[in-house]
Design a protein around this motif. Structure first.
Motif, short mmCIF file in Angstrom:
data_model
loop_
_atom_site.label_atom_id
_atom_site.label_comp_id
_atom_site.label_asym_id
_atom_site.label_seq_id
_atom_site.Cartn_x
_atom_site.Cartn_y
_atom_site.Cartn_z
N LEU A 240 0.81 -1.21 0.00
CA LEU A 240 0.00 0.00 0.00
C LEU A 240 0.84 1.26 0.00
N VAL A 241 2.13 1.12 -0.26
CA VAL A 241 3.04 2.26 -0.32
C VAL A 241 3.47 2.45 -1.77
N THR A 242 3.57 3.71 -2.19
CA THR A 242 3.89 3.96 -3.60
C THR A 242 4.81 5.16 -3.74
N VAL A 243 5.44 5.24 -4.88
CA VAL A 243 6.14 6.44 -5.29
C VAL A 243 5.99 6.57 -6.79
N ALA A 244 5.83 7.81 -7.24
CA ALA A 244 5.80 8.11 -8.68
C ALA A 244 6.64 9.36 -8.90
N ILE A 245 7.34 9.40 -10.01
CA ILE A 245 8.20 10.53 -10.33
C ILE A 245 7.89 10.94 -11.76
N GLY A 246 7.46 12.16 -11.94
CA GLY A 246 7.10 12.61 -13.29
C GLY A 246 6.75 14.08 -13.32
N ARG A 247 6.22 14.49 -14.45
CA ARG A 247 5.87 15.89 -14.68
C ARG A 247 4.39 16.06 -14.33
N PHE A 248 4.14 16.25 -13.05
CA PHE A 248 2.77 16.31 -12.53
C PHE A 248 2.39 17.72 -12.11
N THR A 249 1.11 18.00 -12.24
CA THR A 249 0.53 19.22 -11.70
C THR A 249 -0.39 18.83 -10.55
N ARG A 250 -0.30 19.58 -9.47
CA ARG A 250 -1.13 19.31 -8.29
C ARG A 250 -2.29 20.30 -8.23
#
Length: 477
Positions: A240-250
């Motif tokens: 249930l733990v994650t990481v994502a790395i990218g060109r994101f807008t919040r």
């Protein structure tokens, strides 16, 4: 769990909540990650077991209490550099500690309580030579690097065949790891009975940004790198733990009950935000039935995938129309109660997550379409006998067919039968009471089935056994 491409089967969402953010100029380092000040002394203490379905992953000798991960991603070279601190409890006297860590990652050094330790790294088993005593705490520090790769998934589904760290052609990264695969990017006791607290710091070159679970407690630009520091203050299983790395807008939002919500969408797909803005209405519907949202915040993350997966406080979705549909949003948010707040002890009981989430999805669909719940269940019942025959009973499924539709539809039909047997008022009262009464812990088959018998005053053991362990589908009322 990951979204299937089969009709009406919900995807799994990555939950990564973020309630605060600070953008600061280059120069000042991030404060050192530390365990949540609000966590109780017992937070993260678990009773690990050997998994009954996938025993080669995880080690019941280790009870991880807190992971502090510092991750630096170089997209050009595809190299991940990690420094990891694991506060853990040994569950027995032993001459070693063992964690899961993929062979693609090279361990540079290991210390135990500040002293260098010998170790071996054969395949995915990282074995640290050190004398430990039962119920004593230790601090393990691991420095590692390498090019992470996903690992084969034990599934026959057509929307995913690997789990763990996934790198896209442009260097963007996302992780989904059910039933296992967290070990593709950090050293971990990768089995659901071992819940722990997390601090995750991610560094990546701008304009990339790292997204993970929990509260975003710091965000800074340092030397051309974007640094984000995330804190998960409630214990979570590794899947249930994650990481994502990218060109994101919040984009920030809020539910009707005041839950802070964040949408992380690819910068080149701004229209996806409109799909996610339907989530607050679904969350309000779930809170009416399940009680207050069990965590401090809720996030949604869109990645370049055909599926998605729920994780604690951050839901990760593929960028398909189905993955962002209202029924999938409801299904994945339901996992925050059934799956995240209360998590199975091992993978035999994944039906506890998926069956209730699927039933709730069906109840929502019935209301949304102006039809009865029975009409939805009648439709789902058509294929259930064949699914049970092909993949096995929901609580005794084929280990090579993880996540098949048999763990969704059969248990959903079961819950509807129990609703009709008990009556709506009693049924919904107990659906609400189960996660609240077992908050932030684990449960197994006997726990949930005996609890329903105790609460109703009926012996429901035969009812559950027929639906969950029977070779044939029970007759519906």
């Amino acid at each position: 769990m990951r979204a299937a491409l089969a009709a009406a089967l919900a995807s799994a969402l990555l939950l990564g909540a973020c309630t605060s953010e600070s953008d600061q100029p280059d120069g000042s380092p991030s404060p050192a990650p530390s365990p949540s000040a609000t966590a109780s002394p017992a937070a993260g203490v678990s009773t690990p077991v050997e998994d009954g379905v996938y025993p080669d992953v995880g080690d019941p000798g280790v009870d991880a209490l807190h992971y502090d991960l510092s991750l630096t991603w170089a997209p050009d070279t595809r190299v991940l550099t990690g420094s990891e601190k694991v506060r853990l409890r040994s569950t027995a006297d032993a001459d070693h500690l063992q964690l899961d860590l993929a062979a693609d990652l090279t361990v540079d050094s290991v210390t135990v309580d500040g002293k260098e330790a010998e170790f071996s790294h054969d395949g995915k088993d990282l074995v640290v030579s050190t004398d430990v005593r039962a119920d004593q705490r230790y601090l393990l520090v691991i420095d590692y690097r390498g090019t992470p790769q996903p690992v084969p998934a034990p599934t026959q589904r057509n929307d995913f065949d690997t789990t763990g760290w996934t790198t896209m052609p442009d260097g963007d990264v996302w992780t989904m790891q059910e039933p296992y695969g967290a070990y593709t990017w950090y050293a971990v006791n990768d089995q659901p009975s071992d819940k722990a607290l997390y601090d995750i710091t991610v560094r990546a070159p701008r304009p990339m940004v790292g997204v993970a679970n929990g509260e975003l407690v710091a965000r800074r630009t340092i030397g051309g790198r974007e640094l984000t520091h995330w804190r998960l203050k409630d214990p979570a299983s590794s899947y249930l733990v994650t990481v994502a790395i990218g060109r994101f807008t919040r984009t920030e939002d809020e539910s009707a009950s005041g839950v802070p919500m964040s949408y992380w969408t690819p910068r080149d797909h701004p229209a996806l935000i409109d799909e996610l803005r339907r989530a607050p209405a679904g969350l309000a519907w779930l809170e009416d039935r399940l009680g207050p949202f069990p965590f401090d915040s809720l996030g949604f993350l869109i990645v370049d995938s055909e599926s998605g997966m729920e994780t604690q406080t951050m839901i990760t979705l593929g960028d398909t129309d189905y993955a962002t549909s209202p029924e999938v949003l409801v299904h994945e948010m339901a996992h925050q109660w059934y799956g995240d707040q209360v998590t199975p002890v091992d993978w035999r009981d994944v039906w506890m997550n998926e069956g209730m989430a699927m039933f709730l999805q069906g109840a929502w669909m019935a209301q949304d379409q102006g039809i009865s719940i029975e009409a939805v269940m009648d439709d789902w019942a058509v294929s259930e006998p064949e699914l049970r025959k092909e993949y096995g009973p929901p609580a005794d499924y084929d280990p090579k067919a993880f996540g098949a539709s048999n763990i969704y539809y059969g248990p959903a039909l079961m819950w509807d039968e129990l609703r009709k047997r008990l009556g709506d008022d009693e049924f919904w009262r107990l659906v609400r009471a189960w996660p609240a009464g077992h908050a932030y812990g684990n449960a197994d088959y006997d726990d949930i089935t005996s609890w329903w018998s105790e609460q109703t005053g009926e012996d429901l053991s035969g009812f559950f056994d027929d639906w969950l362990l029977g070779e044939t589908t029970p007759a519906r009322s």
